[in-house]
Design a protein around this motif. Structure first.
Motif, short mmCIF file in Angstrom:
data_model
loop_
_atom_site.label_atom_id
_atom_site.label_comp_id
_atom_site.label_asym_id
_atom_site.label_seq_id
_atom_site.Cartn_x
_atom_site.Cartn_y
_atom_site.Cartn_z
N GLN A 244 -9.15 -0.36 1.27
CA GLN A 244 -9.78 -1.08 0.17
C GLN A 244 -8.76 -1.52 -0.87
O GLN A 244 -8.98 -2.51 -1.56
CB GLN A 244 -10.83 -0.20 -0.53
N ALA A 245 -7.68 -0.81 -0.99
CA ALA A 245 -6.73 -1.04 -2.08
C ALA A 245 -5.57 -1.96 -1.73
O ALA A 245 -4.94 -2.51 -2.63
CB ALA A 245 -6.18 0.29 -2.57
N MET A 246 -5.26 -2.11 -0.44
CA MET A 246 -4.08 -2.88 -0.06
C MET A 246 -4.38 -3.72 1.17
O MET A 246 -4.84 -3.19 2.17
CB MET A 246 -2.91 -1.92 0.22
N SER A 247 -4.08 -4.98 1.09
CA SER A 247 -4.30 -5.85 2.24
C SER A 247 -3.32 -5.51 3.36
O SER A 247 -2.28 -4.91 3.11
CB SER A 247 -4.15 -7.32 1.84
N GLU A 248 -3.67 -5.92 4.57
CA GLU A 248 -2.78 -5.66 5.71
C GLU A 248 -1.43 -6.34 5.49
O GLU A 248 -0.38 -5.79 5.83
CB GLU A 248 -3.38 -6.16 7.02
N THR A 249 -1.47 -7.53 4.91
CA THR A 249 -0.23 -8.28 4.67
C THR A 249 0.68 -7.52 3.73
O THR A 249 1.89 -7.42 3.97
CB THR A 249 -0.56 -9.67 4.08
N THR A 250 0.12 -6.96 2.67
CA THR A 250 0.92 -6.19 1.72
C THR A 250 1.47 -4.92 2.37
O THR A 250 2.62 -4.56 2.17
CB THR A 250 0.07 -5.82 0.48
N LEU B 35 7.15 10.20 6.43
CA LEU B 35 6.66 10.72 5.15
C LEU B 35 7.27 9.98 3.97
O LEU B 35 6.62 9.78 2.94
CB LEU B 35 6.91 12.21 5.04
N GLU B 36 8.52 9.55 4.11
CA GLU B 36 9.15 8.75 3.06
C GLU B 36 8.42 7.42 2.90
O GLU B 36 8.18 6.96 1.78
CB GLU B 36 10.62 8.50 3.39
N PHE B 37 8.05 6.81 4.02
CA PHE B 37 7.30 5.55 3.95
C PHE B 37 5.93 5.77 3.31
O PHE B 37 5.52 5.01 2.44
CB PHE B 37 7.16 4.93 5.34
N ALA B 38 5.22 6.82 3.73
CA ALA B 38 3.91 7.12 3.16
C ALA B 38 4.01 7.36 1.66
O ALA B 38 3.14 6.95 0.89
CB ALA B 38 3.29 8.32 3.86
N ALA B 39 5.08 8.02 1.23
CA ALA B 39 5.29 8.28 -0.19
C ALA B 39 5.50 6.97 -0.95
O ALA B 39 5.00 6.82 -2.08
CB ALA B 39 6.48 9.21 -0.39
N GLN B 40 6.21 6.03 -0.35
CA GLN B 40 6.42 4.73 -1.01
C GLN B 40 5.09 3.99 -1.18
O GLN B 40 4.84 3.39 -2.22
CB GLN B 40 7.39 3.86 -0.20
N VAL B 41 4.26 4.01 -0.15
CA VAL B 41 2.97 3.33 -0.23
C VAL B 41 2.10 4.01 -1.29
O VAL B 41 1.48 3.33 -2.11
CB VAL B 41 2.25 3.34 1.15
N GLU C 250 3.11 5.70 -3.86
CA GLU C 250 3.70 5.40 -5.17
C GLU C 250 3.29 4.01 -5.65
O GLU C 250 2.99 3.80 -6.82
CB GLU C 250 5.23 5.50 -5.09
N ASP C 251 3.26 3.04 -4.73
CA ASP C 251 2.84 1.69 -5.09
C ASP C 251 1.38 1.70 -5.56
O ASP C 251 1.05 1.06 -6.56
CB ASP C 251 3.01 0.73 -3.92
N LEU C 252 0.53 2.43 -4.87
CA LEU C 252 -0.87 2.51 -5.28
C LEU C 252 -1.01 3.18 -6.65
O LEU C 252 -1.81 2.74 -7.48
CB LEU C 252 -1.70 3.26 -4.25
N ASP D 15 1.26 3.15 -9.02
CA ASP D 15 1.74 2.17 -10.00
C ASP D 15 0.64 1.15 -10.31
O ASP D 15 0.46 0.76 -11.47
CB ASP D 15 2.99 1.46 -9.49
N GLN D 16 -0.06 0.69 -9.28
CA GLN D 16 -1.16 -0.25 -9.50
C GLN D 16 -2.27 0.39 -10.33
O GLN D 16 -2.84 -0.24 -11.20
CB GLN D 16 -1.74 -0.73 -8.17
N TYR D 17 -2.55 1.65 -10.03
CA TYR D 17 -3.57 2.37 -10.79
C TYR D 17 -3.17 2.49 -12.26
O TYR D 17 -3.97 2.27 -13.16
CB TYR D 17 -3.81 3.76 -10.18
N ALA D 18 -1.91 2.85 -12.49
CA ALA D 18 -1.41 3.00 -13.87
C ALA D 18 -1.46 1.68 -14.62
O ALA D 18 -1.72 1.65 -15.82
CB ALA D 18 0.01 3.57 -13.86
N ALA D 19 -1.21 0.59 -13.90
CA ALA D 19 -1.22 -0.72 -14.53
C ALA D 19 -2.64 -1.28 -14.67
O ALA D 19 -2.85 -2.31 -15.30
CB ALA D 19 -0.36 -1.70 -13.72
#
Length: 154
Positions: free
Chosen positions: A61-67, A105-111, A113-115, A117-121
């Motif tokens: 729901q939060a991130m498109s496949e393209t993103t 796990l590093e990749f999952a952490a990046q994703v 973190e991006d979510l 950041d979006q929540y904080a913004a």
């Protein structure tokens, strides 16, 4: 293109239900067609297979496949020298699942973190309905909603 990890990731994706399943099926299908993953499909499938259960649940729901694919392509590009060393290292030959999981796990952490950041913004869209409520400072039924501040002066 069929790669060894394609079957592994598809088995894991098919064990999911609902929107999660269809989202990751579209992601897996796109990895084979997006030029950014050319000659890197197997690594992308490996990462996805090892981090699928660690990715945030509201991701569809939060991130498109393209993103999501853009995140993965950037991660692979940034980590390419390290991944090349890792994939041909004795450690990976001895413990492929453990080493792949560390990278995943590093990749999952990046994703995640991006979510966050979006929540904080305040820009994270979860597809939820929003409810707007109005409150009146005066709860007396006689004055609501016809409150006139001039009446208090009398």
């Amino acid at each position: 293109m069929s790669t060894p990890y394609l079957e592994v990731v598809l088995r894991k994706v098919r064990s999911l239900e609902g929107e999660q399943r269809s989202y990751y099926e579209r992601v897996v299908t796109s990895i084979d067609t997006v030029p950014a993953f050319e000659n890197k499909q197997n690594i992308a499938f490996m990462i996805l297979a090892h981090c699928l259960e660690d990715l945030p649940e509201p991701l569809p729901q939060a991130m498109s496949e393209t993103t999501f694919l853009t995140h993965m392509a950037k991660f692979l590009k940034a980590q390419q020298p390290r991944l090349s060393r890792l994939l041909f290292s004795p450690e990976f030959a001895r413990q492929p699942a453990q080493k792949a999981r560390e990278v995943a796990l590093e990749f999952a952490a990046q994703v995640a973190e991006d979510l966050l950041d979006q929540y904080a913004a305040g820009t994270l869209e979860m597809g939820e309905r929003s409810a707007i409520t109005f409150k009146w400072p005066h709860y007396d039924e006689d004055t609501f909603p016809y409150y006139d501040p001039d009446d208090e002066k009398d």
